[in-house]
Design an enzyme around this catalytic site. Structure first.
Site, PDB file in Angstrom:
ATOM      1  CB  SER A 120      32.863  46.043  81.508  1.00 56.37           C
ATOM      2  OG  SER A 120      33.169  47.387  81.791  1.00 56.37           O
TER       3      SER A 120
ATOM      4  CG  HIS B 131      38.076  46.394  82.459  1.00 58.66           C
ATOM      5  ND1 HIS B 131      37.980  47.728  82.721  1.00 58.66           N
ATOM      6  CD2 HIS B 131      36.844  46.046  81.969  1.00 58.66           C
ATOM      7  CE1 HIS B 131      36.777  48.168  82.397  1.00 58.66           C
ATOM      8  NE2 HIS B 131      36.053  47.158  81.960  1.00 58.66           N
TER       9      HIS B 131
ATOM     10  CG  HIS C 113      42.305  55.159  81.705  1.00 62.54           C
ATOM     11  ND1 HIS C 113      41.601  55.458  80.568  1.00 62.54           N
ATOM     12  CD2 HIS C 113      41.450  54.491  82.521  1.00 62.54           C
ATOM     13  CE1 HIS C 113      40.365  55.001  80.708  1.00 62.54           C
ATOM     14  NE2 HIS C 113      40.241  54.410  81.872  1.00 62.54           N
TER      15      HIS C 113
ATOM     16  NE  ARG D 169      36.718  56.180  86.706  1.00 59.98           N
ATOM     17  CZ  ARG D 169      36.879  55.086  85.973  1.00 59.98           C
ATOM     18  NH1 ARG D 169      35.856  54.278  85.750  1.00 59.98           N
ATOM     19  NH2 ARG D 169      38.043  54.795  85.439  1.00 59.98           N
TER      20      ARG D 169
ATOM     21  CG  ASP E 220      40.406  49.697  89.028  1.00 57.43           C
ATOM     22  OD1 ASP E 220      39.279  49.622  89.545  1.00 57.43           O
ATOM     23  OD2 ASP E 220      40.604  49.521  87.817  1.00 57.43           O
TER      24      ASP E 220
END
Ligand code: HAX
Length: 436
Positions: A242, A272, A319, A328, A374
């Site tokens: 992105s 993604h 990743h 995160r 995610d």
């Protein structure tokens, strides 16, 4: 705008920074920063050092730092709304742009600018309403942003006589117009598709995150969930799909509307940003088979192996850069342990954290067996009532826009050129390899 603290601080930082870039280019332009292997050329340019950004840096083992600060430091240092646990998202925008932690007064100035600019033009609502209701929310979101391109000050500036040194100011104007509209757009899409087309007007007393929660129709502490989400998703260096797409499109001097719309399209891929909805879909699949009870460790292992053996990836794990648990993920885990530790879906996530990494290690393919952002984000949303998981990537998109906009403003400030890497043919690679 020119009188705001944000503008003045940014202008000063840009003036100070420009000679550094010029010096590197003019005096050290031939110094080698990296070498490129065939594996990297074929393999998605993995690891090639070929971009520059000062907004954030991703260390494989430590995770993301925004302007040198870890996520816990960002949460601790940025000003917060009265009585709330997570900071103003507007403050993060200030930090990413200027590199300085804003005072409460400086944040409130940005909060005010955002409030003035958040009203959606009627034609965008008309565009959204004209789309089939089963369009993916990400397709709606990206369409709405590009539909507003006619508002671009940057595009007008280009048409009326472009000056490279001034271009960033118009990119900033576009950013200050787009960003406040994104939660409004997202809330409109959400309530149009999933809540009987009944909408909640904005509350002029609320900040970016608070007003989003209000417009979605969800009580506290969802406002803090929104702030946390938008902040943790904002930036992850500039090489991810992105951020890189946003930078690439803007490098053609396309304006911020084109750039943000394009980056949202990249975010919508299952490898993604869409992985957050895939995680929930996967967990729900297991839950249906289990008839609502928590699987044992052995049962969960079998579900994971079945997924791998059917040729699919385990969403939310692995990743391209990270080699440890994504901070995160940890931030969300800590939130979940405080607010929802008995929730069944959180227990699924917790169990997956235990079960998946050793399996991925045993399978021996993934370079990083640990969970990424995610793996956790869907269950938190689900807990607070956002159960429509097609919508999750839109939340990611709001956050990611903060980083991408900060990056493309600086791209223009430093005059980065149009991006254009060189391609080779397979014949040429075989020659380089000495096999032809
Ligand atoms: N499950 C199963 N296999 C995996 C895996 C996972 N979670 N992660 C990696 N692998 C496999 C890859 O598919 C690849 O297999 P092939 O050699 O057969 O192609 C192999 O392991 C090597 O991949 P890698 O080098 O470790 O990982 P990449 O840099 O190629 O890809 C991905 C990184 C994030 C795309 C990958 O780990 C993946 O597909 N993960 C699941 C999807 C996901 O969670 N995406 C979100 C990532 C975070 C993000 O960007 N959020 O927006």
């Amino acid at each position: 705008m020119d009188n705001t603290k944000l503008f003045k601080t940014l202008a000063k930082k840009i003036e100070e920074h420009r000679p550094r870039t010029t010096k590197l280019l003019k005096e050290y332009g031939d110094v080698k920063a990296d070498e490129v292997k065939i594996r990297q050329i074929i393999g998605g340019m993995r690891g090639i050092k070929s971009l520059v950004t000062d907004i954030s840096y991703l260390d494989p083992f430590e995770g993301i730092r925004y302007r040198g600060m870890t996520l816990p430091e960002v949460f601790e240092k940025l000003p917060k709304p009265e009585g709330r646990e997570y900071p103003y998202v507007e403050g993060l925008f200030y930090l990413l742009l200027t590199g300085e932690v804003p005072t409460k007064e400086e944040v409130l100035e940005v909060v005010e600018i955002f409030k003035q600019n958040r009203q959606l033009p009627q034609y965008v609502i008309d565009v959204l309403r004209a789309m089939p209701r089963d369009s993916h929310p990400m397709a709606m979101f990206a369409t709405a942003v590009v539909a507003m391109q006619r508002e671009s000050e940057f595009a007008k500036f280009y048409k009326e006589g472009f000056n490279k040194m001034e271009a960033w100011k118009y990119m900033l104007k576009d950013a200050l117009n787009i960003l406040p509209k994104l939660p409004m757009l997202a809330a409109y899409i959400y309530r149009m598709i999933y809540k009987g087309d009944v909408h909640i007007p904005a509350d002029e007393n609320l900040d970016f995150g608070g007003n989003f929660a209000h417009m979605l129709g969800i009580d506290k502490p969802y406002d803090d969930v929104a702030r946390m989400y938008f902040i943790i998703h904002a930036d992850h260096e500039s090489g991810n799909v992105s951020a890189h797409t946003g930078h690439l499109v803007a490098s053609a001097l396309s304006d911020a509307y084109y750039s943000i719309s394009a980056m949202l399209d990249g975010l919508a891929g299952p490898l993604h940003g869409l992985a957050n909805q895939e995680v929930l879909r996967w967990i729900q699949g297991v839950r249906e088979k289990m008839g609502d009870k928590l699987p044992t460790e052995e049962e969960m292992k079998k579900f994971v192996w079945d997924t791998l053996n059917s040729g699919q990836v385990i969403p939310g794990f692995g990743h391209a850069v990270l080699r440890k648990t994504d901070p995160r993920y940890t931030v969300q885990r800590e939130f979940a342990l405080k607010y929802m530790k008995d929730d069944i879906l959180f227990k699924y996530v917790d169990l997956l954290y235990k079960v998946v990494p050793p399996i991925l290690e045993e399978q021996g393919k993934a370079k990083n067996p640990w969970p990424n952002v995610d793996a956790h984000s869907g269950v938190v949303q689900w807990f607070f009532g956002v159960k429509e998981y097609d919508f999750y990537t839109v939340l990611f998109g709001i956050g990611r826009s903060i980083g991408v906009l900060s990056n493309i403003i600086w791209d223009r400030a430093l005059g980065y050129p149009i991006e254009r890497p060189k391609s080779l043919t397979t014949d040429m690679l075989e020659e380089i390899a000495g096999i032809k």
